[in-house]
Design a protein around this motif. Structure first.
Motif, PDB file in Angstrom:
ATOM      1  N   ASN A   1       0.815  -1.214   0.000  1.00  0.00           N
ATOM      2  CA  ASN A   1       0.000   0.000   0.000  1.00  0.00           C
ATOM      3  C   ASN A   1       0.849   1.264   0.000  1.00  0.00           C
ATOM      4  OD1 ASN A   1      -2.201  -1.683   0.116  1.00  0.00           O
ATOM      5  ND2 ASN A   1      -2.508  -1.458   2.314  1.00  0.00           N
ATOM      6  N   ILE A   2       1.911   1.263   0.798  1.00  0.00           N
ATOM      7  CA  ILE A   2       2.752   2.453   0.884  1.00  0.00           C
ATOM      8  C   ILE A   2       3.479   2.719  -0.421  1.00  0.00           C
ATOM      9  CG2 ILE A   2       4.874   1.340   1.701  1.00  0.00           C
ATOM     10  CD1 ILE A   2       3.418   4.529   3.200  1.00  0.00           C
ATOM     11  N   ALA A   3       3.665   1.677  -1.227  1.00  0.00           N
ATOM     12  CA  ALA A   3       4.418   1.816  -2.475  1.00  0.00           C
ATOM     13  C   ALA A   3       3.532   2.117  -3.672  1.00  0.00           C
ATOM     14  CB  ALA A   3       5.223   0.540  -2.739  1.00  0.00           C
ATOM     15  N   LEU A   4       2.219   2.177  -3.499  1.00  0.00           N
ATOM     16  CA  LEU A   4       1.330   2.348  -4.646  1.00  0.00           C
ATOM     17  C   LEU A   4       1.626   3.599  -5.460  1.00  0.00           C
ATOM     18  CD1 LEU A   4      -2.091   1.128  -3.189  1.00  0.00           C
ATOM     19  CD2 LEU A   4      -0.639  -0.022  -4.867  1.00  0.00           C
ATOM     20  N   PRO A   5       1.827   4.777  -4.835  1.00  0.00           N
ATOM     21  CA  PRO A   5       2.165   5.936  -5.669  1.00  0.00           C
ATOM     22  C   PRO A   5       3.445   5.728  -6.484  1.00  0.00           C
ATOM     23  CG  PRO A   5       1.470   6.653  -3.486  1.00  0.00           C
ATOM     24  CD  PRO A   5       1.629   5.164  -3.418  1.00  0.00           C
ATOM     25  N   ALA A   6       4.477   5.126  -5.887  1.00  0.00           N
ATOM     26  CA  ALA A   6       5.732   4.884  -6.613  1.00  0.00           C
ATOM     27  C   ALA A   6       5.537   3.871  -7.731  1.00  0.00           C
ATOM     28  CB  ALA A   6       6.811   4.398  -5.642  1.00  0.00           C
ATOM     29  N   ILE A   7       4.782   2.803  -7.463  1.00  0.00           N
ATOM     30  CA  ILE A   7       4.501   1.809  -8.504  1.00  0.00           C
ATOM     31  C   ILE A   7       3.721   2.450  -9.645  1.00  0.00           C
ATOM     32  CG2 ILE A   7       3.211  -0.301  -9.011  1.00  0.00           C
ATOM     33  CD1 ILE A   7       3.886  -1.245  -6.165  1.00  0.00           C
ATOM     34  N   GLY A   8       2.748   3.289  -9.296  1.00  0.00           N
ATOM     35  CA  GLY A   8       1.961   3.965 -10.325  1.00  0.00           C
ATOM     36  C   GLY A   8       2.819   4.831 -11.219  1.00  0.00           C
ATOM     37  N   ARG A   9       3.755   5.565 -10.631  1.00  0.00           N
ATOM     38  CA  ARG A   9       4.635   6.424 -11.437  1.00  0.00           C
ATOM     39  C   ARG A   9       5.591   5.596 -12.286  1.00  0.00           C
ATOM     40  NH1 ARG A   9       4.801   9.221  -6.445  1.00  0.00           N
ATOM     41  NH2 ARG A   9       6.791   8.216  -5.955  1.00  0.00           N
ATOM     42  N   ASP A  10       6.153   4.538 -11.711  1.00  0.00           N
ATOM     43  CA  ASP A  10       7.172   3.760 -12.404  1.00  0.00           C
ATOM     44  C   ASP A  10       6.580   2.914 -13.532  1.00  0.00           C
ATOM     45  OD1 ASP A  10       9.663   2.707 -12.974  1.00  0.00           O
ATOM     46  OD2 ASP A  10       9.536   1.135 -11.461  1.00  0.00           O
ATOM     47  N   LEU A  11       5.401   2.316 -13.276  1.00  0.00           N
ATOM     48  CA  LEU A  11       4.813   1.408 -14.258  1.00  0.00           C
ATOM     49  C   LEU A  11       3.633   2.014 -15.011  1.00  0.00           C
ATOM     50  CD1 LEU A  11       4.865  -1.965 -12.257  1.00  0.00           C
ATOM     51  CD2 LEU A  11       6.606  -1.010 -13.782  1.00  0.00           C
ATOM     52  N   GLY A  12       3.309   3.273 -14.734  1.00  0.00           N
ATOM     53  CA  GLY A  12       2.212   3.929 -15.439  1.00  0.00           C
ATOM     54  C   GLY A  12       0.850   3.343 -15.135  1.00  0.00           C
ATOM     55  N   ALA A  13       0.584   3.022 -13.871  1.00  0.00           N
ATOM     56  CA  ALA A  13      -0.674   2.372 -13.485  1.00  0.00           C
ATOM     57  C   ALA A  13      -1.734   3.411 -13.119  1.00  0.00           C
ATOM     58  CB  ALA A  13      -0.433   1.432 -12.308  1.00  0.00           C
ATOM     59  N   ASP A  14      -2.993   3.172 -13.548  1.00  0.00           N
ATOM     60  CA  ASP A  14      -4.111   4.018 -13.147  1.00  0.00           C
ATOM     61  C   ASP A  14      -4.787   3.405 -11.914  1.00  0.00           C
ATOM     62  OD1 ASP A  14      -5.423   1.824 -14.121  1.00  0.00           O
ATOM     63  OD2 ASP A  14      -6.367   2.855 -15.816  1.00  0.00           O
ATOM     64  N   VAL A  15      -5.975   3.934 -11.552  1.00  0.00           N
ATOM     65  CA  VAL A  15      -6.669   3.448 -10.364  1.00  0.00           C
ATOM     66  C   VAL A  15      -6.939   1.952 -10.451  1.00  0.00           C
ATOM     67  CG1 VAL A  15      -8.875   3.515  -9.138  1.00  0.00           C
ATOM     68  CG2 VAL A  15      -7.712   5.640  -9.697  1.00  0.00           C
ATOM     69  N   THR A  16      -7.379   1.488 -11.626  1.00  0.00           N
ATOM     70  CA  THR A  16      -7.678   0.070 -11.793  1.00  0.00           C
ATOM     71  C   THR A  16      -6.426  -0.781 -11.616  1.00  0.00           C
ATOM     72  OG1 THR A  16      -9.491   0.586 -13.314  1.00  0.00           O
ATOM     73  CG2 THR A  16      -8.634  -1.667 -13.349  1.00  0.00           C
ATOM     74  N   GLY A  17      -5.318  -0.349 -12.238  1.00  0.00           N
ATOM     75  CA  GLY A  17      -4.070  -1.103 -12.114  1.00  0.00           C
ATOM     76  C   GLY A  17      -3.576  -1.173 -10.690  1.00  0.00           C
ATOM     77  N   LEU A  18      -3.646  -0.052  -9.975  1.00  0.00           N
ATOM     78  CA  LEU A  18      -3.196  -0.038  -8.587  1.00  0.00           C
ATOM     79  C   LEU A  18      -4.109  -0.870  -7.695  1.00  0.00           C
ATOM     80  CD1 LEU A  18      -2.124   3.702  -8.161  1.00  0.00           C
ATOM     81  CD2 LEU A  18      -0.658   1.709  -8.529  1.00  0.00           C
TER      82      LEU A  18
END
Length: 504
Positions: free
Chosen positions: A42-59
């Motif tokens: 959970n704490i890494a979701l913003p970083a994962i979103g930026r690195d892998l280009g994930a939207d709300v569904t992906g996260l």
């Protein structure tokens, strides 16, 4: 009737025995892996979103892929342990989890990460029910609540420390390290478990595993989760959402129908004819749904809305860690003395107060007391709740079905978190890019916290109204649909030596 079993030949351990400490270490560290990866991501979701280009569904699916396979397969994990050996299946699950963790760390895109997270969930489904079943069949009856309390505190500690650990790893390295950190823990659990944990199994467990039931559960939960998660993007009236939700409902209805008719059900529905078991699992669903929403949304909101660093956001949850570490064993003893009804009522209600106070988090939240005080209130409530809740769910069925009861309770808990994490973006009006937009996330977060507080409060009310003391009559029948054994009978299990050979 099932096959006759020899009485247990291995010595039942007392809490202070040296061997008991090693058994606790293996089960705590093994379960800790599953709890850690349920929160550290959970704490890494913003970083994962930026690195892998994930939207709300992906996260959302980065979290829910893990929870989905864990919730759907944990019943099979408990049944496999009862049939083939709880230690054996537990250690297989630990090794599987370690391999999937490496795959997560190597993911190059969101689809690969989601698949690897789903595989992690399968490993967790094998090890989690085995840990509790090992405790219940290894410790003498007088020490079981205390052992489960220590397990709840220390294993729950890993889940609570997840955001802090994740924040530190993000500050010093990469989000990929939150998965690689599992590898040395896996190696340690495998070494301890192979050397010190005794084997046990249910000699009357069926030969056949309910594969169709497991498939229907995965399909039903997966389709419902997918429908809820894409709702904010596609709209509630879209063909994709309606088809997914329809498929999910049909599959879940088919699951219930199959479990009612098959001779070897993955989920014997007659278990729920025991009032305490049914009430404990209803409270579990409500409480863990609320907690799942809090742990998913809070650390993201602190980073995106309030501008905190990942490490600071993780540190805000340390009160839960400390409280569970110190007081969970005492909560188990308190539950034994007062009965579970009082702590299972007071705990969720107190937790609801803390979560409601967290709804005030916003762009102006800059000081720790604004977050730490509500989190402390939540931590006290959680500490009061977890051990009595777990002990009640496991104690409502005979010992030989400890793996099954643990599996059911874990499945219910994970399903609660799965559903609420998928549903909250829709309930709060969060758009496709909402987790990265402070202006959109702030009002959605307030609604999410009030929804989670309401779930916790309802859980406490259900415990207050419907949880009753167990019947003590010697003629009381077990809810076991296959064996029709009396609860007063001794547990039917075959104890094995560490080589895996029956010793009785």
């Amino acid at each position: 009737m099932g096959r006759e079993a020899s009485p247990p030949a291995a010595e039942v351990l007392a809490f202070g025995d040296p061997a008991a400490r090693w058994v606790l270490a293996a089960t705590v560290l093994g379960s800790g892996l599953a709890f850690l990866d349920a929160t550290v991501v959970n704490i890494a979701l913003p970083a994962i979103g930026r690195d892998l280009g994930a939207d709300v569904t992906g996260l959302t699916w980065t979290v829910n892929a893990y929870t989905l396979t864990l919730a759907a397969c944990v019943l099979v994990g408990g049944s496999l342990g009862d049939r083939f050996g709880r230690r054996r299946v537990f250690l297989i699950g630990v090794a599987w989890f370690g391999a999937a963790s490496v795959a997560c760390a190597m993911a190059t895109g969101v689809p690969v990460l989601v698949v690897a997270r789903a595989l992690q969930g399968v490993g967790a489904a094998l090890l989690t029910p085995g840990a509790l079943a090992i405790l219940r069949t290894t410790f003498r009856e007088a020490d079981r609540s205390r052992a489960i309390g220590v397990w709840s505190g220390l294993a729950g500690l890993t889940g609570a420390v997840g955001p802090f650990l994740g924040g530190w790893l993000l500050d010093v390295g990469s989000w990929r390290w939150i998965f690689l950190i599992n590898v040395p823990i896996v190696l340690g659990v495998l070494a301890i478990g192979a050397r010190f944990v005794p084997e046990s199994r249910d000699a009357r467990a069926p030969e056949r595993i309910d594969a169709l039931g497991a498939a229907l559960a995965v399909l039903g939960l997966g389709a419902v989760t997918y429908g809820l998660s894409v709702w904010p993007v596609e709209g509630g009236g879209s063909a994709v959402v309606l088809a997914a939700l329809g498929l999910g409902v049909v599959s879940l209805v088919g699951f219930v129908a199959w479990e009612r008719t098959t001779s070897v059900p993955m989920l014997p529905l007659r278990l729920f004819s025991a009032p305490r078991f049914a009430v404990a699992n209803l409270v579990t669903f409500l409480v863990y749904a609320g907690l799942g929403g809090v742990f998913f949304w809070l650390v993201v909101a602190l980073q995106v809305v309030a501008g905190w660093t990942p490490l600071a956001a993780g540190l805000s949850l340390l009160p839960i860690t400390g409280l569970m570490l110190v007081f969970s064993p005492s909560a188990g003893v308190l539950g034994d003395k007062l009965g579970p009804r009082i702590p299972m009522t007071a705990g969720p209600l107190l937790g609801a107060v803390g979560v409601a106070l967290l709804a005030r988090v916003g762009p102006e939240t800059s000081s720790w007391p604004e977050v730490v005080l509500p989190v402390t209130v939540l931590g006290v409530g959680l500490t009061l709740t977890v051990t009595p809740l777990t002990s009640t769910a496991l104690g409502a069925v005979p010992d030989e079905h400890a793996g099954l009861a643990s599996g059911v309770n874990n499945a219910v808990a994970r399903t609660g978190g799965l559903v609420i994490v998928a549903a909250l973006p829709t309930l709060t009006g969060l758009g496709a890019e909402g987790f990265g937009d402070a202006g959109v996330l702030a009002p959605a977060f307030r609604i999410a916290m009030l929804v989670c507080a309401a779930l916790l409060a309802v859980g406490g009310i259900v415990a207050a109204l419907f949880l009753r003391p167990p019947r003590r009559a010697p003629e009381e029948e077990s809810v076991c649909p296959r064996y029709h054994c009396a609860i007063a009978q001794p547990p039917v299990a075959v104890a094995e030596d560490r080589s895996g050979r029956p010793s009785g």
